[in-house]
Design an enzyme around this catalytic site. Structure first.
Site, PDB file in Angstrom:
ATOM      1  N   HIS A   1       0.826  -1.209   0.000  1.00 28.72           N
ATOM      2  CA  HIS A   1       0.000   0.000   0.000  1.00 28.72           C
ATOM      3  C   HIS A   1       0.864   1.266   0.000  1.00 28.72           C
ATOM      4  O   HIS A   1       0.387   2.339   0.343  1.00 28.72           O
ATOM      5  CB  HIS A   1      -0.898   0.018   1.233  1.00 28.72           C
ATOM      6  CG  HIS A   1      -1.715  -1.204   1.424  1.00 28.72           C
ATOM      7  ND1 HIS A   1      -2.598  -1.643   0.471  1.00 28.72           N
ATOM      8  CD2 HIS A   1      -1.772  -2.100   2.440  1.00 28.72           C
ATOM      9  CE1 HIS A   1      -3.186  -2.757   0.906  1.00 28.72           C
ATOM     10  NE2 HIS A   1      -2.691  -3.057   2.091  1.00 28.72           N
TER      11      HIS A   1
ATOM     12  N   HIS B   1      -7.082  -4.517  -1.092  1.00 27.14           N
ATOM     13  CA  HIS B   1      -6.377  -5.783  -1.309  1.00 27.14           C
ATOM     14  C   HIS B   1      -7.007  -6.544  -2.461  1.00 27.14           C
ATOM     15  O   HIS B   1      -6.834  -7.748  -2.591  1.00 27.14           O
ATOM     16  CB  HIS B   1      -6.438  -6.674  -0.069  1.00 27.14           C
ATOM     17  CG  HIS B   1      -6.054  -5.991   1.178  1.00 27.14           C
ATOM     18  ND1 HIS B   1      -6.950  -5.309   1.957  1.00 27.14           N
ATOM     19  CD2 HIS B   1      -4.851  -5.867   1.783  1.00 27.14           C
ATOM     20  CE1 HIS B   1      -6.314  -4.798   2.996  1.00 27.14           C
ATOM     21  NE2 HIS B   1      -5.053  -5.108   2.912  1.00 27.14           N
TER      22      HIS B   1
END
Lengths: 341, 341
Positions: free
Chosen positions: B63, B225
């Site tokens: 991320h 995700h």
């Protein structure tokens, strides 16, 4: 080849719509939607400085944040945004020059592509008719190729960021026109870049990528418009980042001595490569550079000079001096580069 | 589906190598390669402050720049980096907590995923055994889904950036532990996010994307995700960005009133979407928000909370107060977010 879905409204209006978006979130910028020119809104900060040298750049769009994202305190005064991968026309560059002019003359930072060079030159002549003195700094930092699809001589790529930051600080500190231009030519002489593509990119509205690159291949020495590089090679099974670092730094070191140098370093993503990967590459690039006796004085890692959603990266270095480091560290406040302000 | 070439050396070492790269270009950070913890190197700036509340976050990698890229003055004191899309284990979070502790207690900023919640809780108990008081702020800003693949309740996504910036400034200004935690819960209560995917992403070492998304489809309400969102719809022929803005802002407005609110706005790229497109989306998002009576007080546009090379974007807003805006504007000096310092 697969064409990615574009997060646009109308591909034909991509640049206009992107500039409208920039204006919507950056009240400290003035966006001229007729000319596609972004300039500093001095009313916002009350920072108008009569006699300050104006700094202008521009070029085709699709390289964001370059150049409009570098307009602001301590960097560009105005940027002319051409269509995607297309030089801005002289009228656009003239509008940017006029917007940037405060009476101390204007420096044009021009990446070395045939169209850009011609159109900035015509704009400089038009500006001269309006009694605005213009000096031009030509950026040709890319060591990969000489005389490519859009260039006579070397291309201007990642080193443009060094030029715009350093000259912006110098102009902010009150340096005179001829001195800013001379400093700019020195920064160019000290800067080198080399890039690698892992995927092609597709211009808005096109139904196919700008070039073909099969999975499992990478293009060494790529430009920032998908124009061909030095050669195409298979992607190694492991050590991809190490190989990209090795080839890039070797190409730069073949051109300028690095031993004993203090470097400004840019590990630049081409747009579609995630930061996790750029960080891995940065580690390998630092290993290569320090192994050749250079020291990293300052570094930036991220997507700064891009080619739409192209995957890949570019290594840019500038062999610094104490003066360049002081100007690099000076305050900057732009959409994409900001510190100390 | 096509798996992109990764600019890595060994997929199994992606996180270690990325952290090594971060250390190579950021001497102001301390990188613990055993625990995959990034913390402030107070020796570098001489800015150690006994009694300052420590601010810790962490989560799966992939991320970037979240969270390690937000470590530094005015933001996080330490970040624990798990494997890609995998929660850090309690020992990692404990190491980050210890690194961040200056005697004033530590706040854990935890995105609401089952693994993160459990492992941060265990780390808080271990820290308590070492006489470090820990308060936890759970971030669950994503309005798209409740109870998804990895969560009970709502997911923590883009709003995490608001929490980390505001609490980092508050801790820097000397706010006490319980007050920092209470402020954090208020920022969470004021924050909402909604994201859209235009392509899937592939974790390093995997031979297929985390989910399938055909060309011409987009997934509304995506997580960070690749976990499923609300629904999959055809990409419209034109007005893609307008539609993404409309759906995202409508989902947020269904959950909290926006009329008359002053907003912190994040138009966040998921990693593979170029800035040109994010700027187009930003313009459309501002139109949607102001059309609902909100005012944009501050805005960020770029790749801040990503999912590797996923194409797409997320809209995050925080309904600000004068205190939150003052803390947002306070100096910050991290690899990814920097101003005023």
């Amino acid at each position: 080849m697969h064409v990615p879905t574009k997060l646009l409204d109308d591909p034909a209006d991509a640049v206009t719509d992107a500039l409208r978006g920039l204006a919507a979130v950056h009240p400290e910028l003035t966006v001229d939607l007729e000319h596609h020119v972004v300039s500093r809104n001095h009313d916002h900060h009350g920072d108008h400085r009569p006699g300050k040298v104006g700094l202008v750049s521009g070029g085709g769009s699709g390289h964001e944040p370059l150049h409009a994202g570098f307009v602001g305190l301590g960097m560009l005064d105005a940027a002319a945004c051409g269509a995607v991968f297309t030089s801005p026309v002289p009228d656009q560059v003239l509008a940017a020059t006029t917007a940037a002019s405060s009476g101390g003359g204007v420096v044009h930072v021009v990446k070395n592509y045939t169209g850009d060079v011609l159109n900035f030159q015509m704009a400089a002549e038009l500006a001269d008719d309006e009694d605005i003195a213009v000096e031009t700094v030509l950026v040709d930092d890319d060591v990969a190729v000489t005389d490519s699809l859009y260039t006579a001589g070397r291309r201007g790529t990642g080193g443009t960021l060094f030029v715009e930051k350093v000259l912006g600080a110098a102009a902010e500190q009150g340096m005179a026109l001829a001195d800013v231009a001379a400093l700019g030519r020195d920064v160019v002489a000290r800067s080198r870049s080399f890039g690698v593509a892992l995927s092609p990119c597709t211009t808005p509205g096109s139904d196919r990528p700008g070039f073909d690159l099969e999975p499992g291949e990478m293009e060494l020495g790529i430009g920032i418009h998908g124009e061909p590089g030095r050669r195409r090679v298979p992607v190694p099974a492991t050590g991809v980042a190490r190989e990209v670092a090795r080839v890039s730094v070797a190409a730069i070191a073949d051109d300028v001595p690095l031993d004993g140098e203090e470097l400004l370093l840019l590990v630049n993503g081409m747009g579609g490569t995630p930061l996790l990967e750029l960080q891995v590459l940065a580690g390998d690039v630092v290993t290569e550079l320090t192994g050749r006796g250079a020291r990293i004085a300052r570094a930036l890692v991220g997507n700064h000079v891009t080619s739409l959603e192209m995957a890949g990266a570019m290594v840019s270095v500038c062999r610094a001096t104490p003066q360049l480091l002081q100007l690099w560290d000076a305050p900057v406040r732009t959409p994409a580069l900001r510190w100390g302000a």
